[in-house]
Design an enzyme around this catalytic site. Structure first.
Site, PDB file in Angstrom:
ATOM      1  N   HIS A 185       1.030 -15.229 -17.125  1.00 56.13           N
ATOM      2  CA  HIS A 185       0.769 -14.342 -18.590  1.00 56.13           C
ATOM      3  C   HIS A 185      -0.634 -14.172 -19.055  1.00 56.13           C
ATOM      4  CE1 HIS A 185       4.954 -13.161 -18.352  1.00 56.13           C
ATOM      5  NE2 HIS A 185       4.788 -12.831 -17.691  1.00 56.13           N
ATOM      6  N   ARG A 319       3.877   2.632  -6.951  1.00 53.96           N
ATOM      7  CA  ARG A 319       4.157   1.459  -6.340  1.00 53.96           C
ATOM      8  C   ARG A 319       5.926   1.564  -6.874  1.00 53.96           C
ATOM      9  NH1 ARG A 319       3.571  -4.366  -8.096  1.00 53.96           N
ATOM     10  NH2 ARG A 319       4.427  -3.736  -9.079  1.00 53.96           N
ATOM     11  N   GLU A 408       1.700  -8.188   0.991  1.00 56.48           N
ATOM     12  CA  GLU A 408       1.846  -9.462   0.176  1.00 56.48           C
ATOM     13  C   GLU A 408       2.951 -10.486   1.071  1.00 56.48           C
ATOM     14  OE1 GLU A 408       3.420  -7.322  -4.077  1.00 56.48           O
ATOM     15  OE2 GLU A 408       4.550  -6.645  -1.993  1.00 56.48           O
ATOM     16  N   ASN A 431      -2.003 -11.363  -5.299  1.00 53.31           N
ATOM     17  CA  ASN A 431      -1.058 -12.856  -6.078  1.00 53.31           C
ATOM     18  C   ASN A 431      -0.008 -13.122  -5.346  1.00 53.31           C
ATOM     19  OD1 ASN A 431      -2.815 -12.080  -7.781  1.00 53.31           O
ATOM     20  ND2 ASN A 431      -1.184 -10.416  -9.294  1.00 53.31           N
ATOM     21  N   ASP A 432       0.390 -11.950  -5.023  1.00 53.38           N
ATOM     22  CA  ASP A 432       1.883 -12.999  -4.669  1.00 53.38           C
ATOM     23  C   ASP A 432       1.021 -13.587  -2.599  1.00 53.38           C
ATOM     24  OD1 ASP A 432       3.925 -13.172  -5.176  1.00 53.38           O
ATOM     25  OD2 ASP A 432       4.461 -10.694  -5.816  1.00 53.38           O
ATOM     26  N   CYS A 479      -5.312  -4.349  -5.195  1.00 47.99           N
ATOM     27  CA  CYS A 479      -4.637  -4.036  -6.526  1.00 47.99           C
ATOM     28  C   CYS A 479      -4.423  -5.334  -7.086  1.00 47.99           C
ATOM     29  CB  CYS A 479      -3.817  -3.146  -6.122  1.00 47.99           C
ATOM     30  SG  CYS A 479      -1.848  -3.710  -5.558  1.00 47.99           S
TER      31      CYS A 479
END
Length: 554
Positions: A185, A319, A408, A431-432, A479
């Protein structure tokens, strides 16, 4: 010199202000008489509801990712498991209310940490609301960001989501933490606010209040004893352009769509004002968070329409619900999965709850018909051709023919040549993809060096996905947070990525850097990064070939 993971670029020199001391552990010696225990339970309930309302009010004043994070944190304040455990400590053991909340929250935080994956991040949320509830019960100020007369560099082990979401960039000019990771975060919100930030800094806990330091968020370096020349350099760095100079393109005119990630209607308006060419990731979770039941089709239509109206005749990629893992929802996810990060999340939630996906597609279709936006729809966490076919067919039933997938999972990158034979486009969630490719929990500071999209293996997966999509003439975008890195963006373009979607504040810098490089130079940078033996080697080699990064302090 201290080194960590640079997650938000920029150079700043100022004095350190450390986060205020956390709430002390309440005493455990006092035992409540039987007749006072019910009132203590009621006090806990009232304090938790106050904290929840306070965070929701802050969420209503925030936008985009900050608003979503505050809303999620607010739900933790009244979490039924937390409340039940605290009440049990009071009624059965006679603990005073603050002590009961402390023990209940710590047990819940330990359970979340043990689960690993994205759920481990929720442990920080639990401890944050624990401190806020106890502060309310005891009548002391809630811990949080310090107040100083001059701008300062905030140093902490890590920041609670609620603290990060309400930072004032004119006061907090840089952030240094010893914990956290590149997708925490703290990292995401620092980028959205344009605050230079370095996480997972070994030695950050030794920095003292009032110490003069210099922070280079792009390079991930903290100068602990900067000389006068370094301080002056960091304070007078020429800033990168603050506005987009037309559509995204390389120096030789190769088009690269520069899109925005948005998470609510207010975020869409901000992205449009900052010149985004469209939306590459419209997160729809904001409609579903903090609810016991799914929103109605009518409720969703109203929200989606507001976002789409901000981008007439421009591309908006919506999404579908990405529930599960760190975003559990009672009406689609189970609360007893042993490993939620590898469980029923994303599109998989539609296997047992197809009605949630169907109502969402119906709402998207009606919102698309009511506006002039160029609507695309994509599903998260797709792994197989069968899943892709099913999703494309579901979209087609509602007249949504631009149906894509998120990449991902390493499997979807490796088999993009098959999946993109069905879907019309793909978007890489770095990220994933990084987390799953490296088997590294993206929230663990101890693994932050692994959790980087600069990993040559991750770049290989993106290249394979782009090559597979090219067989069918399908575009691949990015993204994930990687798109916001002005040094990594040219590498992604060189790998074959057609669009970059990011926090709106990052758009001008990324666009300006791309304009200094030709497509062939981007391809050379991509090859250079893939040939590197490590994250550090890849980043250093690329940065050395892009001189404007040094000029602009990126």
């Amino acid at each position: 010199m201290l080194r960590g993971v640079g997650v938000s670029p920029g150079r700043r020199a100022a004095h350190v202000a450390r986060m205020a001391s956390p709430i002390a552990e309440p005493a455990s010696t006092q035992v409540l008489p039987e007749g006072e225990r019910d009132s203590a339970v009621e006090a806990i309930k009232a304090a938790s509801e106050y904290v929840c309302d306070d965070l929701l009010a802050a969420s209503s004043r925030a936008t985009g990712t900050a608003a979503n994070i505050l809303a999620v944190t607010a739900t933790m304040a009244t979490d039924p498991a937390l409340m039940r455990a605290a009440a049990t400590h009071v009624r059965e053991e006679g603990l005073i209310a603050p002590r009961a909340v402390w023990l209940a929250a710590n047990t819940l935080a330990e359970q979340l940490t043990a689960l690993g994956g994205n759920l481990a991040e929720r442990a920080t949320d639990v401890k944050d609301v624990r401190n806020r509830i106890i502060a309310r019960l005891t009548g002391v100020p809630s811990p949080g960001v310090p107040i100083r007369d001059e701008p300062f560099i905030l140093v902490a082990h890590d920041l609670a989501p609620a603290d990060t979401a309400t930072l004032d960039p004119s006061a907090v000019i840089a952030i240094v933490t010893s914990g956290g990771g590149p997708t925490s975060h703290t990292s995401i919100l620092a980028r959205s606010l344009g605050i230079p930030c370095i996480v997972a800094v070994d030695g950050a806990d030794d920095l003292v209040d009032g110490q003069l330091i210099a922070v280079d968020g792009g390079a991930g370096e903290v100068h602990t004893e900067p000389d006068a020349q370094t301080v002056e350099k960091f304070q007078q760095t020429v800033s990168a352009p603050s506005t987009l100079n037309g559509p995204g393109r390389t120096k030789d005119g190769h088009a690269v769509a520069l899109l925005a990630n948005v998470g609510d209607p207010a975020g869409a308006a901000k992205a449009a004002d900052m010149g985004a060419e469209g939306v590459g990731l419209f997160r729809t979770e904001f409609c579903f968070l903090g609810r016991e039941t799914a929103p109605t089709v009518e409720e969703q239509i109203a929200q989606y329409t507001t976002v789409l109206e901000a981008f007439p005749h421009r591309k908006v990629v919506i999404r579908t619900l990405d529930a599960g893992a760190d975003k559990p929802l009672p009406f689609v996810t189970a609360d007893d999965e042993p490993n939620p990060a590898l469980g029923v999340r994303g599109l998989r939630t539609s296997w047992n709850h197809p009605e949630v996906l169907e109502s969402q597609l119906e709402a998207i279709a009606q919102a698309a018909q009511a506006t002039d936006a160029d609507v695309h729809v994509m599903a998260p966490m797709v792994a197989t051709v069968a899943e892709t076919k099913d999703f494309v067919a579901a979209c087609a039933r509602y007249g949504l023919h631009n149906a894509g997938i998120m990449i991902e999972i390493p499997a979807s990158a490796l088999r993009a040549k098959d999946l993109l034979g069905e879907a019309t486009f793909a978007s890489v969630g770095t990220n994933d993809l990084t987390q799953y490719a490296l088997a590294a929990d993206r929230e663990l500071a101890s693994l932050a060096s692994l959790s980087s999209p600069w990993q040559p293996s991750v770049l290989d997966l993106i290249a394979i996905a782009c090559e597979g999509a090219e067989r069918h003439g399908r575009p691949v975008g990015v993204c994930g947070e990687a798109a916001a890195d002005p040094a990594l963006a040219p590498v992604l373009v060189g790998l074959g990525v057609a669009s970059l979607s990011m926090t709106p504040r990052s758009l001008p810098a990324v666009g300006a850097v791309l304009e200094t490089l030709t497509l062939d130079e981007c391809r050379e940078l991509a090859a250079l990064a893939r040939e590197a033996a490590s994250v550090e080697e890849a980043r250093a080699a690329v940065r050395a070939r892009i001189p404007v990064l040094e000029t602009w302090g990126l």
